[in-house]
Design an enzyme around this catalytic site. Structure first.
Site, PDB file in Angstrom:
ATOM      1  CB  ALA A 190     -12.089   1.077  -0.470  1.00  0.00           C
ATOM      2  CD1 TRP A 223      -3.719  -0.794  -0.113  1.00  0.00           C
ATOM      3  CD2 TRP A 223      -5.205  -1.672  -1.959  1.00  0.00           C
ATOM      4  NE1 TRP A 223      -4.261  -1.990   0.467  1.00  0.00           N
ATOM      5  CE2 TRP A 223      -4.957  -2.494  -0.644  1.00  0.00           C
ATOM      6  CE3 TRP A 223      -5.747  -1.994  -2.843  1.00  0.00           C
ATOM      7  CZ2 TRP A 223      -5.805  -3.782  -0.686  1.00  0.00           C
ATOM      8  CZ3 TRP A 223      -6.363  -3.212  -3.009  1.00  0.00           C
ATOM      9  CH2 TRP A 223      -6.290  -3.972  -1.779  1.00  0.00           C
ATOM     10  CG  ASP A 247     -10.236   0.757  -5.049  1.00  0.00           C
ATOM     11  OD1 ASP A 247     -11.426   0.667  -4.469  1.00  0.00           O
ATOM     12  OD2 ASP A 247      -9.086   0.389  -4.735  1.00  0.00           O
ATOM     13  CE  LYS A 269     -10.946  -1.246   4.463  1.00  0.00           C
ATOM     14  NZ  LYS A 269     -10.245  -2.043   3.069  1.00  0.00           N
TER      15      LYS A 269
HETATM   16  C1  LMR Z   1      -5.321  -1.442   3.903  1.00  0.00           C
HETATM   17  O1  LMR Z   1      -5.207  -0.613   3.005  1.00  0.00           O
HETATM   18  O2  LMR Z   1      -4.820  -1.298   5.210  1.00  0.00           O
HETATM   19  C2  LMR Z   1      -6.590  -2.174   3.712  1.00  0.00           C
HETATM   20  O3  LMR Z   1      -7.092  -1.905   2.559  1.00  0.00           O
HETATM   21  C3  LMR Z   1      -6.286  -3.659   3.830  1.00  0.00           C
HETATM   22  C4  LMR Z   1      -5.624  -4.325   2.863  1.00  0.00           C
HETATM   23  O4  LMR Z   1      -6.350  -5.333   2.478  1.00  0.00           O
HETATM   24  O5  LMR Z   1      -4.640  -3.835   2.715  1.00  0.00           O
END
Ligand code: LMR
Length: 394
Positions: A210, A127, A208, A243
């Protein structure tokens, strides 16, 4: 004084939200930011959340501060949801945070406090905000191989080879389930091998998580986190309720620190409270309280789980439909990975140029690394996307 500031790069995912909003084309498809959408394109407030909020409105008679770690009942409920009975509760320190991102940030700071020179191993890719926060904090990042560009699955041998170079005092960041951005995940046997490497090297895992409940089910998605927490002496877990409870803007998350003994739990707990105090004092309470009410009430919990299951199976249905449609159009199995991936995302595995082409020619928005949010589709737009993918020559 502020003229000394430098313009910061825009977050690519959030920039896409704006671009999509400004696109006047009617048939546009948003596969960008990781937000669940139903077949009508709405991100609904879940039924159990509405009910709990109504109850809360009727019964809450004070909004005085909670504790620095948030309401302990939230900690208990989330430790139970994420860890089940994998570890003894008195070895887990937990503090509520502003969303999962808040938990990630606090975790990195805790690592930095304990080991200023710790290296943080991250999957390549991960991410983008993981990298952004680590860079902001000036922490050393070591990417480990993760995505196999050929199979669109996990490059397991590469991953193991790279993780072997970690050492005690390093941290290895994992996605507990539903890997963001690729959608490719380790299987249980592969997780066992990862645990062996962690035990050999002495590196500390951070997980993590999520998207619990978006992949194979609530318990299935937490299985790797539970196994890891039970096997290693220490680990950090950043969990999000954004989520799975659909409460994105309430900023509801938690950081857990699991340790080998209860003495360490006390130290970890006070460190988490200290870090909260330094950064924002008390964590947000509304979302955490709603989540606690849902998890502690049998009827609300059952309703929440049922709705979450509808969300999960709906996304799986879209995956199957898209993979099937692409198989039909391409006459090959090369998109079969879409049905294997789990969670909200799949990395299509194409170039930024072709991603751009999809946006320009077809008003289809996905992140530049070709991450698609599967929940942005519906049964009517799946064939449109499939055709566009083939037309673009992907
Ligand atoms: C994403 O990866 O799109 C979500 O986790 C939202 C974000 O905050 O980036």
């Amino acid at each position: 004084m502020f003229e000394t500031l430098q313009a910061q790069p825009a977050d690519k995912i959030l920039a896409l939200v704006q671009m999509y909003r400004e696109d006047p084309r009617e048939m546009k498809i948003d596969l960008g930011v990781g937000v669940y959408k139903d077949a009508t394109g709405l991100t609904p407030v879940m039924r159990a959340v509405k009910t709990a909020e109504r109850q809360l409105w009727e019964t809450q008679d004070s909004k005085v501060y909670t504790g620095l770690a948030g309401d302990p009942a939230f900690g208990d409920a989330l430790v139970d949801l994420v860890l089940g009975d994998a570890v003894s509760r008195d070895t887990v320190a937990a503090a509520a945070t502003p969303g999962g991102t808040g938990a990630v940030r606090q975790a990195f700071e805790m690592i930095q406090m304990a080991r200023p020179d710790a290296r943080v191993f991250v999957s390549d890719p991960t991410w983008p905000n993981h990298l952004s926060i680590l860079n902001y904090l000036g922490m050393e990042i070591v990417p480990y191989r993760y995505f196999d560009a050929e199979t669109r699955g996990v490059d397991f041998n590469g991953l193991i080879e790279d993780l072997k170079t970690a050492r005690a005092g390093d941290v290895v960041l994992f996605h507990g389930c539903c890997h963001n951005p690729t959608g490719a995940n380790l299987n249980p046997t592969e997780w066992d091998a990862v645990i062996d490497v962690l035990l050999q090297t002495g590196a500390t895992p951070m997980i993590d998580i999520a998207y619990q409940g978006f992949g194979d089910g609530l318990d299935e998605d937490a299985a790797a986190t539970r196994k890891l927490a039970a096997a290693v002496p220490e680990c950090l877990i950043a969990a999000s309720c954004s989520k799975n409870f659909g409460i994105y803007r309430e900023r509801t998350g938690i950081l857990m620190a699991v340790s080998a003994d209860t003495l360490a739990t006390g130290l970890n707990q006070s460190t988490l409270a200290f870090l909260n105090r330094q950064n924002f004092s008390f964590p947000p309470d509304h979302g955490a309280r709603v989540v606690t009410m849902i998890l502690k009430d049998d009827a609300l919990r059952a309703d929440w789980q049922a709705e979450l299951e509808e969300v999960r199976t709906g996304m799986l249905g879209l995956r199957t439909q898209l993979a099937g449609e692409l198989q039909r159009l391409s006459g090959s199995d090369r998109f079969g990975f879409l049905a294997q991936h789990r969670g909200m995302f799949s990395r299509l595995g194409t170039t930024p140029e072709l991603v751009e082409k999809l946006r320009k020619d077809h008003a289809i928005y996905m992140v530049g690394d070709s991450r698609m949010n599967i929940a942005g589709l519906n049964p009517q737009t799946v064939p449109v996307l499939a055709q566009a993918i083939i037309d673009a020559g992907i």
